[in-house]
Design a protein around this motif. Structure first.
Motif, PDB file in Angstrom:
ATOM      1  N   ILE A   6      -9.977  52.696  60.310  1.00  9.82           N
ATOM      2  CA  ILE A   6      -9.791  51.262  60.508  1.00  9.82           C
ATOM      3  C   ILE A   6     -10.470  50.841  61.801  1.00  9.82           C
ATOM      4  O   ILE A   6     -10.575  51.620  62.743  1.00  9.82           O
ATOM      5  N   ASP A   7     -10.927  49.597  61.818  1.00 13.93           N
ATOM      6  CA  ASP A   7     -11.522  49.061  63.034  1.00 13.93           C
ATOM      7  C   ASP A   7     -10.420  48.814  64.063  1.00 13.93           C
ATOM      8  O   ASP A   7      -9.296  48.448  63.713  1.00 13.93           O
ATOM      9  N   ARG A   8     -10.745  49.008  65.325  1.00 12.64           N
ATOM     10  CA  ARG A   8      -9.749  48.904  66.404  1.00 12.64           C
ATOM     11  C   ARG A   8      -9.056  47.550  66.455  1.00 12.64           C
ATOM     12  O   ARG A   8      -7.918  47.452  66.894  1.00 12.64           O
ATOM     13  N   CYS A   9      -9.708  46.491  66.013  1.00 11.20           N
ATOM     14  CA  CYS A   9      -9.119  45.158  66.097  1.00 11.20           C
ATOM     15  C   CYS A   9      -8.148  44.866  64.943  1.00 11.20           C
ATOM     16  O   CYS A   9      -7.423  43.872  64.979  1.00 11.20           O
ATOM     17  N   GLN A  10      -8.090  45.742  63.938  1.00  6.82           N
ATOM     18  CA  GLN A  10      -7.254  45.455  62.770  1.00  6.82           C
ATOM     19  C   GLN A  10      -5.766  45.305  63.102  1.00  6.82           C
ATOM     20  O   GLN A  10      -5.146  44.334  62.644  1.00  6.82           O
ATOM     21  N   PRO A  11      -5.131  46.208  63.879  1.00  4.08           N
ATOM     22  CA  PRO A  11      -3.698  46.026  64.161  1.00  4.08           C
ATOM     23  C   PRO A  11      -3.383  44.694  64.844  1.00  4.08           C
ATOM     24  O   PRO A  11      -2.374  44.046  64.538  1.00  4.08           O
ATOM     25  N   GLU A  12      -4.240  44.266  65.755  1.00  4.14           N
ATOM     26  CA  GLU A  12      -4.039  42.989  66.446  1.00  4.14           C
ATOM     27  C   GLU A  12      -4.142  41.825  65.460  1.00  4.14           C
ATOM     28  O   GLU A  12      -3.355  40.875  65.508  1.00  4.14           O
ATOM     29  N   ILE A  13      -5.104  41.896  64.551  1.00  3.23           N
ATOM     30  CA  ILE A  13      -5.276  40.845  63.546  1.00  3.23           C
ATOM     31  C   ILE A  13      -4.064  40.798  62.619  1.00  3.23           C
ATOM     32  O   ILE A  13      -3.520  39.728  62.337  1.00  3.23           O
ATOM     33  N   VAL A  14      -3.613  41.954  62.149  1.00  2.00           N
ATOM     34  CA  VAL A  14      -2.441  42.015  61.264  1.00  2.00           C
ATOM     35  C   VAL A  14      -1.229  41.413  61.962  1.00  2.00           C
ATOM     36  O   VAL A  14      -0.500  40.586  61.384  1.00  2.00           O
ATOM     37  N   ALA A  15      -0.985  41.794  63.209  1.00  2.00           N
ATOM     38  CA  ALA A  15       0.169  41.280  63.955  1.00  2.00           C
ATOM     39  C   ALA A  15       0.096  39.762  64.119  1.00  2.00           C
ATOM     40  O   ALA A  15       1.096  39.059  63.927  1.00  2.00           O
ATOM     41  N   ALA A  16      -1.070  39.249  64.455  1.00  2.00           N
ATOM     42  CA  ALA A  16      -1.224  37.806  64.655  1.00  2.00           C
ATOM     43  C   ALA A  16      -0.993  37.033  63.356  1.00  2.00           C
ATOM     44  O   ALA A  16      -0.339  35.982  63.360  1.00  2.00           O
ATOM     45  N   LEU A  17      -1.520  37.543  62.247  1.00  2.00           N
ATOM     46  CA  LEU A  17      -1.327  36.868  60.964  1.00  2.00           C
ATOM     47  C   LEU A  17       0.145  36.873  60.566  1.00  2.00           C
ATOM     48  O   LEU A  17       0.683  35.865  60.090  1.00  2.00           O
TER      49      LEU A  17
END
Length: 87
Positions: A6-17
């Motif tokens: 997974i790309d490093r930014c994915q967890p941050e994106i998931v949390a924000a959504l």
């Protein structure tokens, strides 16, 4: 079969959504070019492919994105992901 990456930014994106009230299913392990996220928001489902800035689609992703009959959006940040589901 290649290991799931997974790309490093994915967890941050998931949390924000999720923080904004979206349902998020992480599909990164599906493979074969399938998008990373299925997001449900305001009665609509969205397929999002998460990439780091400058990241490129894999050959499998290019094939799937070119043949999929619905919409798949490529996002590189929280801001792009929020914009993709807010239109």
């Amino acid at each position: 079969m290649r290991a799931c990456k997974i790309d490093r930014c994915q967890p941050e994106i998931v949390a924000a959504l999720r923080d904004m009230g979206a349902s998020v299913a992480v599909l990164s392990t599906v493979g074969k070019g399938f998008p990373d996220l299925c997001v449900g928001y305001a009665g609509t489902n969205y397929l999002l492919e998460v990439k780091m800035p400058g990241g490129k689609l894999t050959p499998d992703q290019c094939v799937l994105h070119g043949t999929w009959k619905g919409s798949i959006k490529v996002v590189h940040s929280v801001e792009e992901a929020v914009q993709a589901i807010s239109q």
